[in-house]
Enzyme design. Structure first.
Site, PDB file in Angstrom:
ATOM      1  N   GLY A  11      29.419  19.088  15.821  1.00 26.60           N
ATOM      2  CA  GLY A  11      28.154  19.133  15.110  1.00 26.60           C
ATOM      3  C   GLY A  11      27.930  20.425  14.330  1.00 26.60           C
ATOM      4  O   GLY A  11      28.709  21.378  14.416  1.00 26.60           O
ATOM      5  N   GLN A  12      26.845  20.444  13.578  1.00 26.78           N
ATOM      6  CA  GLN A  12      26.529  21.579  12.705  1.00 26.78           C
ATOM      7  C   GLN A  12      26.332  22.876  13.489  1.00 26.78           C
ATOM      8  O   GLN A  12      26.896  23.917  13.165  1.00 26.78           O
ATOM      9  CB  GLN A  12      25.228  21.311  11.952  1.00 26.78           C
ATOM     10  CG  GLN A  12      25.180  20.088  11.106  1.00 26.78           C
ATOM     11  CD  GLN A  12      23.903  20.087  10.291  1.00 26.78           C
ATOM     12  OE1 GLN A  12      23.802  20.787   9.293  1.00 26.78           O
ATOM     13  NE2 GLN A  12      22.917  19.311  10.711  1.00 26.78           N
ATOM     14  N   ALA A  61      23.365  16.015  20.769  1.00 26.26           N
ATOM     15  CA  ALA A  61      22.139  15.222  20.752  1.00 26.26           C
ATOM     16  C   ALA A  61      22.347  14.002  19.867  1.00 26.26           C
ATOM     17  O   ALA A  61      23.235  13.983  19.013  1.00 26.26           O
ATOM     18  CB  ALA A  61      20.978  16.051  20.187  1.00 26.26           C
ATOM     19  N   ASP A 103      11.144  20.160  15.619  1.00 28.92           N
ATOM     20  CA  ASP A 103       9.747  20.092  15.181  1.00 28.92           C
ATOM     21  C   ASP A 103       9.212  18.659  15.235  1.00 28.92           C
ATOM     22  O   ASP A 103       8.002  18.451  15.169  1.00 28.92           O
ATOM     23  CB  ASP A 103       9.604  20.640  13.753  1.00 28.92           C
ATOM     24  CG  ASP A 103      10.441  19.884  12.738  1.00 28.92           C
ATOM     25  OD1 ASP A 103      11.568  19.467  13.090  1.00 28.92           O
ATOM     26  OD2 ASP A 103       9.989  19.702  11.589  1.00 28.92           O
ATOM     27  N   TYR A 126      13.036   9.460  18.098  1.00 27.98           N
ATOM     28  CA  TYR A 126      13.803  10.712  18.170  1.00 27.98           C
ATOM     29  C   TYR A 126      12.952  11.820  18.797  1.00 27.98           C
ATOM     30  O   TYR A 126      13.373  12.487  19.750  1.00 27.98           O
ATOM     31  CB  TYR A 126      14.279  11.107  16.770  1.00 27.98           C
ATOM     32  CG  TYR A 126      14.925  12.473  16.691  1.00 27.98           C
ATOM     33  CD1 TYR A 126      16.170  12.720  17.263  1.00 27.98           C
ATOM     34  CD2 TYR A 126      14.280  13.536  16.050  1.00 27.98           C
ATOM     35  CE1 TYR A 126      16.758  13.973  17.186  1.00 27.98           C
ATOM     36  CE2 TYR A 126      14.863  14.792  15.962  1.00 27.98           C
ATOM     37  CZ  TYR A 126      16.096  15.007  16.535  1.00 27.98           C
ATOM     38  OH  TYR A 126      16.684  16.252  16.472  1.00 27.98           O
ATOM     39  N   LYS A 130      13.576  13.687  22.374  1.00 28.72           N
ATOM     40  CA  LYS A 130      13.828  15.135  22.396  1.00 28.72           C
ATOM     41  C   LYS A 130      12.775  15.849  23.251  1.00 28.72           C
ATOM     42  O   LYS A 130      13.088  16.819  23.959  1.00 28.72           O
ATOM     43  CB  LYS A 130      13.833  15.706  20.972  1.00 28.72           C
ATOM     44  CG  LYS A 130      15.032  15.279  20.116  1.00 28.72           C
ATOM     45  CD  LYS A 130      16.362  15.831  20.634  1.00 28.72           C
ATOM     46  CE  LYS A 130      16.492  17.341  20.479  1.00 28.72           C
ATOM     47  NZ  LYS A 130      17.833  17.804  20.918  1.00 28.72           N
TER      48      LYS A 130
HETATM   49  N1  LIG Z   1      19.958  18.280  12.280  1.00 30.55           N
HETATM   50  C1  LIG Z   1      18.683  18.656  12.192  1.00 30.55           C
HETATM   51  O1  LIG Z   1      18.081  18.649  11.116  1.00 30.55           O
HETATM   52  C2  LIG Z   1      17.949  19.100  13.420  1.00 30.55           C
HETATM   53  C3  LIG Z   1      16.581  19.397  13.317  1.00 30.55           C
HETATM   54  C4  LIG Z   1      15.899  19.820  14.465  1.00 30.55           C
HETATM   55  C5  LIG Z   1      16.566  19.934  15.659  1.00 30.55           C
HETATM   56  N2  LIG Z   1      17.884  19.615  15.725  1.00 30.55           N
HETATM   57  C6  LIG Z   1      18.555  19.726  17.015  1.00 30.55           C
HETATM   58  O2  LIG Z   1      19.538  20.731  16.910  1.00 30.55           O
HETATM   59  C7  LIG Z   1      20.632  20.407  17.771  1.00 30.55           C
HETATM   60  C8  LIG Z   1      21.921  20.498  16.987  1.00 30.55           C
HETATM   61  O3  LIG Z   1      21.822  19.589  15.899  1.00 30.55           O
HETATM   62  P1  LIG Z   1      23.017  19.393  14.871  1.00 30.55           P
HETATM   63  O4  LIG Z   1      22.398  19.217  13.535  1.00 30.55           O
HETATM   64  O5  LIG Z   1      24.060  20.403  15.098  1.00 30.55           O
HETATM   65  O6  LIG Z   1      23.526  17.957  15.349  1.00 30.55           O
HETATM   66  P2  LIG Z   1      24.785  17.120  14.847  1.00 30.55           P
HETATM   67  O7  LIG Z   1      25.475  17.815  13.751  1.00 30.55           O
HETATM   68  O8  LIG Z   1      24.294  15.717  14.655  1.00 30.55           O
HETATM   69  O9  LIG Z   1      25.725  17.173  16.132  1.00 30.55           O
HETATM   70  C9  LIG Z   1      25.337  16.552  17.327  1.00 30.55           C
HETATM   71  C10 LIG Z   1      26.538  16.494  18.226  1.00 30.55           C
HETATM   72  O10 LIG Z   1      26.152  15.794  19.405  1.00 30.55           O
HETATM   73  C11 LIG Z   1      27.208  14.954  19.769  1.00 30.55           C
HETATM   74  N3  LIG Z   1      26.701  13.823  20.536  1.00 30.55           N
HETATM   75  C12 LIG Z   1      25.909  12.820  20.115  1.00 30.55           C
HETATM   76  N4  LIG Z   1      25.674  11.950  21.100  1.00 30.55           N
HETATM   77  C13 LIG Z   1      26.363  12.413  22.176  1.00 30.55           C
HETATM   78  C14 LIG Z   1      26.539  11.940  23.493  1.00 30.55           C
HETATM   79  N5  LIG Z   1      25.954  10.808  23.900  1.00 30.55           N
HETATM   80  N6  LIG Z   1      27.302  12.654  24.346  1.00 30.55           N
HETATM   81  C15 LIG Z   1      27.893  13.798  23.940  1.00 30.55           C
HETATM   82  N7  LIG Z   1      27.777  14.291  22.704  1.00 30.55           N
HETATM   83  C16 LIG Z   1      27.008  13.609  21.824  1.00 30.55           C
HETATM   84  C17 LIG Z   1      27.822  14.514  18.474  1.00 30.55           C
HETATM   85  O11 LIG Z   1      29.147  14.127  18.683  1.00 30.55           O
HETATM   86  P3  LIG Z   1      29.910  13.224  17.590  1.00 30.55           P
HETATM   87  O12 LIG Z   1      30.107  14.119  16.409  1.00 30.55           O
HETATM   88  O13 LIG Z   1      31.190  12.889  18.291  1.00 30.55           O
HETATM   89  O14 LIG Z   1      29.030  12.051  17.337  1.00 30.55           O
HETATM   90  C18 LIG Z   1      27.728  15.747  17.627  1.00 30.55           C
HETATM   91  O15 LIG Z   1      28.877  16.565  17.792  1.00 30.55           O
HETATM   92  C19 LIG Z   1      20.322  19.027  18.357  1.00 30.55           C
HETATM   93  O16 LIG Z   1      19.743  19.210  19.633  1.00 30.55           O
HETATM   94  C20 LIG Z   1      19.283  18.465  17.420  1.00 30.55           C
HETATM   95  O17 LIG Z   1      18.437  17.541  18.068  1.00 30.55           O
HETATM   96  C21 LIG Z   1      18.598  19.221  14.636  1.00 30.55           C
END
Ligand SMILES: NC(=O)c1ccc[n+]([C@@H]2O[C@H](COP(=O)([O-])OP(=O)(O)OC[C@H]3O[C@@H](n4cnc5c(N)ncnc54)[C@H](OP(=O)(O)O)[C@@H]3O)[C@@H](O)[C@H]2O)c1
Length: 295
Positions: A11-12, A61, A103, A126, A130
Protein backbone atom coordinates in the site's frame (compact mmCIF):
# COMPACT_ATOMS: atom_id res chain seq x y z
CA UNK A 1 13.02 0.47 20.27
CA UNK A 2 14.29 -0.55 16.86
CA UNK A 3 12.21 -3.18 15.08
CA UNK A 4 8.93 -1.95 13.58
CA UNK A 5 6.35 -4.30 12.08
CA UNK A 6 4.44 -2.59 9.24
CA UNK A 7 1.31 -4.16 7.72
CA UNK A 8 -0.12 -3.53 4.24
CA UNK A 9 3.22 -3.84 2.43
CA UNK A 10 1.92 -3.10 -1.08
CA UNK A 11 0.00 0.00 0.00
CA UNK A 12 0.80 3.70 -0.22
CA UNK A 13 1.64 4.34 3.41
CA UNK A 14 3.61 1.14 4.00
CA UNK A 15 5.69 1.96 0.93
CA UNK A 16 6.45 5.36 2.44
CA UNK A 17 7.36 3.81 5.78
CA UNK A 18 9.86 1.51 4.10
CA UNK A 19 11.93 4.68 3.49
CA UNK A 20 10.91 6.84 6.43
CA UNK A 21 11.63 4.35 9.21
CA UNK A 22 15.28 3.63 8.34
CA UNK A 23 15.86 7.40 8.10
CA UNK A 24 14.98 7.55 11.82
CA UNK A 25 17.12 4.55 12.71
CA UNK A 26 14.31 1.97 12.75
CA UNK A 27 14.37 -1.41 11.04
CA UNK A 28 11.08 -1.99 9.20
CA UNK A 29 9.56 -5.45 8.80
CA UNK A 30 6.89 -5.22 6.15
CA UNK A 31 4.15 -7.81 5.72
CA UNK A 32 1.52 -8.01 3.02
CA UNK A 33 -0.97 -10.29 1.42
CA UNK A 34 -1.01 -13.23 1.01
CA UNK A 35 1.39 -14.08 3.84
CA UNK A 36 -0.32 -11.54 6.12
CA UNK A 37 -4.13 -11.59 5.95
CA UNK A 38 -6.57 -10.37 8.55
CA UNK A 39 -8.91 -13.20 7.54
CA UNK A 40 -6.22 -15.67 8.66
CA UNK A 41 -5.28 -14.89 12.28
CA UNK A 42 -2.44 -17.42 12.16
CA UNK A 43 -0.69 -15.22 9.58
CA UNK A 44 -0.80 -12.31 12.02
CA UNK A 45 0.76 -14.44 14.76
CA UNK A 46 3.42 -15.61 12.32
CA UNK A 47 4.29 -12.01 11.37
CA UNK A 48 4.75 -11.08 15.02
CA UNK A 49 6.88 -14.16 15.61
CA UNK A 50 9.06 -13.38 12.59
CA UNK A 51 9.47 -9.64 13.23
CA UNK A 52 9.84 -9.69 17.03
CA UNK A 53 8.70 -6.05 16.90
CA UNK A 54 9.27 -3.23 19.35
CA UNK A 55 6.38 -1.27 17.76
CA UNK A 56 3.74 -1.81 15.07
CA UNK A 57 2.21 0.45 12.41
CA UNK A 58 -1.01 -1.02 11.07
CA UNK A 59 -1.47 0.38 7.56
CA UNK A 60 -3.38 -2.56 6.07
CA UNK A 61 -7.03 -1.77 5.55
CA UNK A 62 -9.99 -2.12 3.22
CA UNK A 63 -9.65 1.30 1.55
CA UNK A 64 -12.14 0.85 -1.32
CA UNK A 65 -14.73 3.30 0.00
CA UNK A 66 -17.49 2.59 -2.52
CA UNK A 67 -17.00 -1.18 -2.58
CA UNK A 68 -17.33 -1.23 1.22
CA UNK A 69 -21.00 -0.28 0.80
CA UNK A 70 -21.63 -3.63 -0.91
CA UNK A 71 -19.53 -5.74 1.48
CA UNK A 72 -19.47 -4.10 4.88
CA UNK A 73 -18.78 -7.47 6.51
CA UNK A 74 -15.61 -7.85 4.43
CA UNK A 75 -14.53 -4.31 5.22
CA UNK A 76 -15.24 -4.92 8.91
CA UNK A 77 -12.87 -7.87 9.00
CA UNK A 78 -10.02 -5.80 7.54
CA UNK A 79 -10.79 -2.53 9.30
CA UNK A 80 -12.00 -3.65 12.72
CA UNK A 81 -11.35 -7.34 13.43
CA UNK A 82 -7.82 -7.09 12.01
CA UNK A 83 -6.82 -4.11 14.16
CA UNK A 84 -8.27 -5.87 17.22
CA UNK A 85 -6.09 -8.91 16.58
CA UNK A 86 -3.00 -6.82 15.90
CA UNK A 87 -3.62 -4.77 19.05
CA UNK A 88 -4.00 -7.93 21.11
CA UNK A 89 -0.56 -9.12 19.97
CA UNK A 90 0.88 -5.70 20.82
CA UNK A 91 -0.67 -5.83 24.29
CA UNK A 92 0.80 -9.27 24.90
CA UNK A 93 4.25 -7.87 24.05
CA UNK A 94 3.67 -4.55 25.85
CA UNK A 95 4.52 -2.53 22.73
CA UNK A 96 3.00 0.54 21.05
CA UNK A 97 0.62 0.31 18.08
CA UNK A 98 0.01 3.08 15.58
CA UNK A 99 -3.41 2.39 14.07
CA UNK A 100 -4.09 4.52 10.97
CA UNK A 101 -7.63 5.85 10.57
CA UNK A 102 -9.59 8.37 8.56
CA UNK A 103 -11.51 11.64 8.48
CA UNK A 104 -14.44 9.57 7.13
CA UNK A 105 -15.36 8.77 10.76
CA UNK A 106 -16.94 12.26 10.68
CA UNK A 107 -20.03 13.41 8.83
CA UNK A 108 -18.40 16.63 7.60
CA UNK A 109 -21.17 18.86 8.92
CA UNK A 110 -19.20 20.71 11.62
CA UNK A 111 -18.25 23.62 9.40
CA UNK A 112 -14.79 23.87 10.98
CA UNK A 113 -11.77 21.59 11.35
CA UNK A 114 -12.52 18.59 13.55
CA UNK A 115 -10.65 18.08 16.81
CA UNK A 116 -10.10 14.63 18.30
CA UNK A 117 -12.85 15.03 20.89
CA UNK A 118 -15.55 15.77 18.30
CA UNK A 119 -18.18 13.06 18.08
CA UNK A 120 -17.72 10.75 15.10
CA UNK A 121 -20.72 10.07 12.88
CA UNK A 122 -19.62 8.12 9.81
CA UNK A 123 -21.77 8.44 6.71
CA UNK A 124 -20.84 5.10 5.17
CA UNK A 125 -19.56 1.57 5.64
CA UNK A 126 -15.88 2.48 5.27
CA UNK A 127 -16.07 5.11 8.01
CA UNK A 128 -18.14 2.84 10.27
CA UNK A 129 -15.66 -0.02 9.98
CA UNK A 130 -12.64 2.26 10.46
CA UNK A 131 -14.26 3.76 13.56
CA UNK A 132 -14.83 0.26 14.93
CA UNK A 133 -11.13 -0.37 14.23
CA UNK A 134 -10.17 2.67 16.29
CA UNK A 135 -12.23 1.45 19.22
CA UNK A 136 -10.89 -2.10 18.92
CA UNK A 137 -7.26 -1.00 18.72
CA UNK A 138 -7.69 1.26 21.75
CA UNK A 139 -9.63 -1.33 23.73
CA UNK A 140 -7.21 -4.19 23.10
CA UNK A 141 -3.90 -2.40 23.72
CA UNK A 142 -3.17 0.28 26.35
CA UNK A 143 -0.35 1.62 24.15
CA UNK A 144 -2.39 2.51 21.06
CA UNK A 145 -2.07 5.72 19.09
CA UNK A 146 -4.80 6.22 16.49
CA UNK A 147 -3.68 8.56 13.71
CA UNK A 148 -6.52 9.86 11.54
CA UNK A 149 -5.42 11.02 8.13
CA UNK A 150 -7.14 11.95 4.85
CA UNK A 151 -6.91 12.13 1.06
CA UNK A 152 -3.69 10.09 0.92
CA UNK A 153 -1.80 10.18 -2.36
CA UNK A 154 1.52 8.83 -3.56
CA UNK A 155 3.40 7.61 -6.61
CA UNK A 156 2.13 4.05 -6.01
CA UNK A 157 -1.25 2.42 -5.51
CA UNK A 158 -4.74 3.72 -6.07
CA UNK A 159 -5.19 7.39 -5.37
CA UNK A 160 -6.66 10.60 -6.76
CA UNK A 161 -3.37 11.94 -8.12
CA UNK A 162 -2.65 8.82 -10.15
CA UNK A 163 -6.24 8.68 -11.38
CA UNK A 164 -6.06 12.32 -12.50
CA UNK A 165 -2.77 11.76 -14.35
CA UNK A 166 -4.17 8.69 -16.10
CA UNK A 167 -7.55 10.16 -17.03
CA UNK A 168 -6.02 13.55 -17.82
CA UNK A 169 -3.84 11.93 -20.46
CA UNK A 170 -6.92 10.36 -22.07
CA UNK A 171 -9.42 13.25 -22.06
CA UNK A 172 -9.12 16.97 -22.83
CA UNK A 173 -11.75 17.97 -20.24
CA UNK A 174 -12.31 16.58 -16.74
CA UNK A 175 -15.14 17.35 -14.33
CA UNK A 176 -14.07 17.32 -10.69
CA UNK A 177 -16.02 17.91 -7.49
CA UNK A 178 -15.41 21.38 -6.05
CA UNK A 179 -17.56 21.30 -2.90
CA UNK A 180 -15.71 18.73 -0.79
CA UNK A 181 -12.95 20.06 1.46
CA UNK A 182 -9.93 18.30 2.90
CA UNK A 183 -6.17 18.10 3.13
CA UNK A 184 -4.42 16.01 0.45
CA UNK A 185 -1.74 14.18 2.38
CA UNK A 186 1.34 12.80 0.67
CA UNK A 187 2.03 9.26 1.88
CA UNK A 188 5.79 9.95 2.22
CA UNK A 189 5.03 12.97 4.44
CA UNK A 190 2.65 10.93 6.60
CA UNK A 191 5.25 8.19 6.80
CA UNK A 192 7.85 10.73 7.95
CA UNK A 193 5.41 11.95 10.62
CA UNK A 194 4.77 8.41 11.88
CA UNK A 195 8.50 7.73 12.02
CA UNK A 196 8.94 10.96 13.98
CA UNK A 197 6.20 9.93 16.42
CA UNK A 198 7.94 6.58 16.96
CA UNK A 199 11.25 8.38 17.44
CA UNK A 200 9.59 10.45 20.16
CA UNK A 201 8.36 7.26 21.84
CA UNK A 202 11.85 5.82 21.62
CA UNK A 203 13.28 8.93 23.24
CA UNK A 204 10.76 9.41 26.02
CA UNK A 205 9.38 5.95 26.69
CA UNK A 206 5.62 5.45 26.68
CA UNK A 207 3.72 8.30 28.37
CA UNK A 208 0.07 8.27 29.41
CA UNK A 209 -0.63 11.29 27.19
CA UNK A 210 0.38 9.39 24.08
CA UNK A 211 -2.58 7.03 24.21
CA UNK A 212 -5.58 7.99 22.12
CA UNK A 213 -6.56 9.70 18.90
CA UNK A 214 -4.51 12.23 16.93
CA UNK A 215 -5.19 13.97 13.64
CA UNK A 216 -2.34 13.76 11.12
CA UNK A 217 -2.90 15.48 7.78
CA UNK A 218 -0.92 17.84 5.60
CA UNK A 219 -1.05 21.56 6.32
CA UNK A 220 -3.63 23.63 4.45
CA UNK A 221 -6.92 22.57 2.92
CA UNK A 222 -8.37 22.53 -0.57
CA UNK A 223 -11.06 20.91 -2.72
CA UNK A 224 -10.75 17.94 -5.09
CA UNK A 225 -11.13 20.40 -7.98
CA UNK A 226 -8.35 22.71 -6.80
CA UNK A 227 -6.18 19.71 -6.00
CA UNK A 228 -6.69 18.44 -9.56
CA UNK A 229 -5.71 21.85 -10.95
CA UNK A 230 -2.57 21.82 -8.79
CA UNK A 231 -1.71 18.29 -9.91
CA UNK A 232 -1.83 19.26 -13.58
CA UNK A 233 0.06 22.51 -12.93
CA UNK A 234 2.81 20.48 -11.25
CA UNK A 235 2.74 17.73 -13.87
CA UNK A 236 2.77 19.83 -17.06
CA UNK A 237 6.38 21.11 -16.74
CA UNK A 238 7.42 17.50 -16.10
CA UNK A 239 5.81 16.32 -19.33
CA UNK A 240 2.45 15.41 -17.76
CA UNK A 241 -1.01 16.18 -19.18
CA UNK A 242 -2.77 19.56 -18.87
CA UNK A 243 -6.50 19.02 -19.45
CA UNK A 244 -9.19 21.55 -18.66
CA UNK A 245 -10.65 20.88 -15.21
CA UNK A 246 -14.27 21.91 -14.79
CA UNK A 247 -15.74 22.40 -11.32
CA UNK A 248 -18.87 20.38 -10.51
CA UNK A 249 -20.91 19.76 -7.38
CA UNK A 250 -21.11 16.50 -5.45
CA UNK A 251 -24.66 16.03 -6.78
CA UNK A 252 -23.24 15.94 -10.32
CA UNK A 253 -20.90 13.05 -9.48
CA UNK A 254 -22.95 10.41 -7.69
CA UNK A 255 -20.96 7.68 -5.95
CA UNK A 256 -22.02 4.54 -4.12
CA UNK A 257 -20.75 5.89 -0.78
CA UNK A 258 -21.63 9.29 0.64
CA UNK A 259 -18.49 11.22 1.57
CA UNK A 260 -18.14 13.97 4.18
CA UNK A 261 -18.31 17.36 2.45
CA UNK A 262 -15.90 18.98 4.90
CA UNK A 263 -13.49 16.58 6.59
CA UNK A 264 -10.90 19.14 7.61
CA UNK A 265 -8.89 17.94 10.64
CA UNK A 266 -7.23 20.07 13.30
CA UNK A 267 -3.70 18.76 13.94
CA UNK A 268 -2.84 20.83 17.02
CA UNK A 269 -2.83 17.82 19.34
CA UNK A 270 -0.24 15.97 17.26
CA UNK A 271 2.02 19.02 17.24
CA UNK A 272 1.65 19.67 20.97
CA UNK A 273 2.10 16.05 22.06
CA UNK A 274 4.80 14.84 19.69
CA UNK A 275 6.24 18.03 18.18
CA UNK A 276 5.24 16.69 14.76
CA UNK A 277 3.60 18.68 11.95
CA UNK A 278 3.24 17.61 8.35
CA UNK A 279 4.28 19.95 5.50
CA UNK A 280 1.61 21.75 3.52
CA UNK A 281 -0.19 19.67 0.90
CA UNK A 282 1.40 21.67 -1.95
CA UNK A 283 4.84 20.59 -0.72
CA UNK A 284 3.64 17.02 -0.58
CA UNK A 285 2.48 17.33 -4.16
CA UNK A 286 5.89 18.62 -5.25
CA UNK A 287 7.49 15.69 -3.47
CA UNK A 288 5.28 13.07 -5.12
CA UNK A 289 4.53 14.46 -8.60
CA UNK A 290 7.83 13.64 -10.26
CA UNK A 291 7.87 10.04 -9.02
CA UNK A 292 4.20 9.61 -9.95
CA UNK A 293 4.86 10.68 -13.53
CA UNK A 294 7.82 8.33 -13.76
CA UNK A 295 5.81 5.33 -12.49
N1 LIG B 1 -6.02 6.22 0.96
C1 LIG B 1 -6.59 7.25 1.60
O1 LIG B 1 -6.97 8.25 0.99
C2 LIG B 1 -6.77 7.19 3.08
C3 LIG B 1 -7.45 8.24 3.72
C4 LIG B 1 -7.61 8.19 5.11
C5 LIG B 1 -7.11 7.13 5.82
N2 LIG B 1 -6.47 6.12 5.17
C6 LIG B 1 -5.97 5.00 5.96
O2 LIG B 1 -4.56 4.99 5.85
C7 LIG B 1 -4.09 3.65 5.93
C8 LIG B 1 -3.16 3.38 4.78
O3 LIG B 1 -3.88 3.61 3.58
P1 LIG B 1 -3.21 3.40 2.15
O4 LIG B 1 -3.73 4.48 1.28
O5 LIG B 1 -1.77 3.16 2.29
O6 LIG B 1 -3.96 2.05 1.73
P2 LIG B 1 -3.74 1.15 0.44
O7 LIG B 1 -2.74 1.75 -0.46
O8 LIG B 1 -5.11 0.83 -0.08
O9 LIG B 1 -3.10 -0.16 1.08
C9 LIG B 1 -3.84 -0.97 1.95
C10 LIG B 1 -3.11 -2.26 2.12
O10 LIG B 1 -3.91 -3.10 2.95
C11 LIG B 1 -3.84 -4.40 2.44
N3 LIG B 1 -5.04 -5.14 2.81
C12 LIG B 1 -6.31 -4.93 2.41
N4 LIG B 1 -7.13 -5.83 2.95
C13 LIG B 1 -6.35 -6.65 3.70
C14 LIG B 1 -6.61 -7.79 4.49
N5 LIG B 1 -7.86 -8.27 4.61
N6 LIG B 1 -5.59 -8.39 5.13
C15 LIG B 1 -4.34 -7.91 5.01
N7 LIG B 1 -4.02 -6.84 4.28
C16 LIG B 1 -5.02 -6.21 3.63
C17 LIG B 1 -3.74 -4.23 0.96
O11 LIG B 1 -3.15 -5.36 0.39
P3 LIG B 1 -3.30 -5.64 -1.19
O12 LIG B 1 -2.48 -4.59 -1.86
O13 LIG B 1 -2.71 -7.02 -1.32
O14 LIG B 1 -4.76 -5.57 -1.49
C18 LIG B 1 -2.86 -3.02 0.82
O15 LIG B 1 -1.49 -3.39 0.79
C19 LIG B 1 -5.34 2.76 5.98
O16 LIG B 1 -5.62 2.45 7.33
C20 LIG B 1 -6.44 3.66 5.45
O17 LIG B 1 -7.70 3.30 5.96
C21 LIG B 1 -6.27 6.13 3.82
Amino acid sequence: MRRVLVTGRGGQLATGLAEALPAQGFEPFLFGQPEFEFEQPATIAAAFAAAQPDAVVNCAAWTAVDAAEDNEAGAFVANAVGPALVARHCAALGIPLVQVSTDYVFDGRKGAPYVETDAPNPLGAYGRTKLAGEWAALAENPQTIVLRTAWVFSAVGNNFLRTMLRVGAERPVLRVVADQHGSPTAAPDLADAIAAVLARLRGTGWQAGYRGVFHAVAGGTTTWHAFAEAIFAAAAPLGGPRPEVQAIGTQDYPTRAVRPADGRLDTTRLAQTFGVALPRWEQGLDRVARAALAS
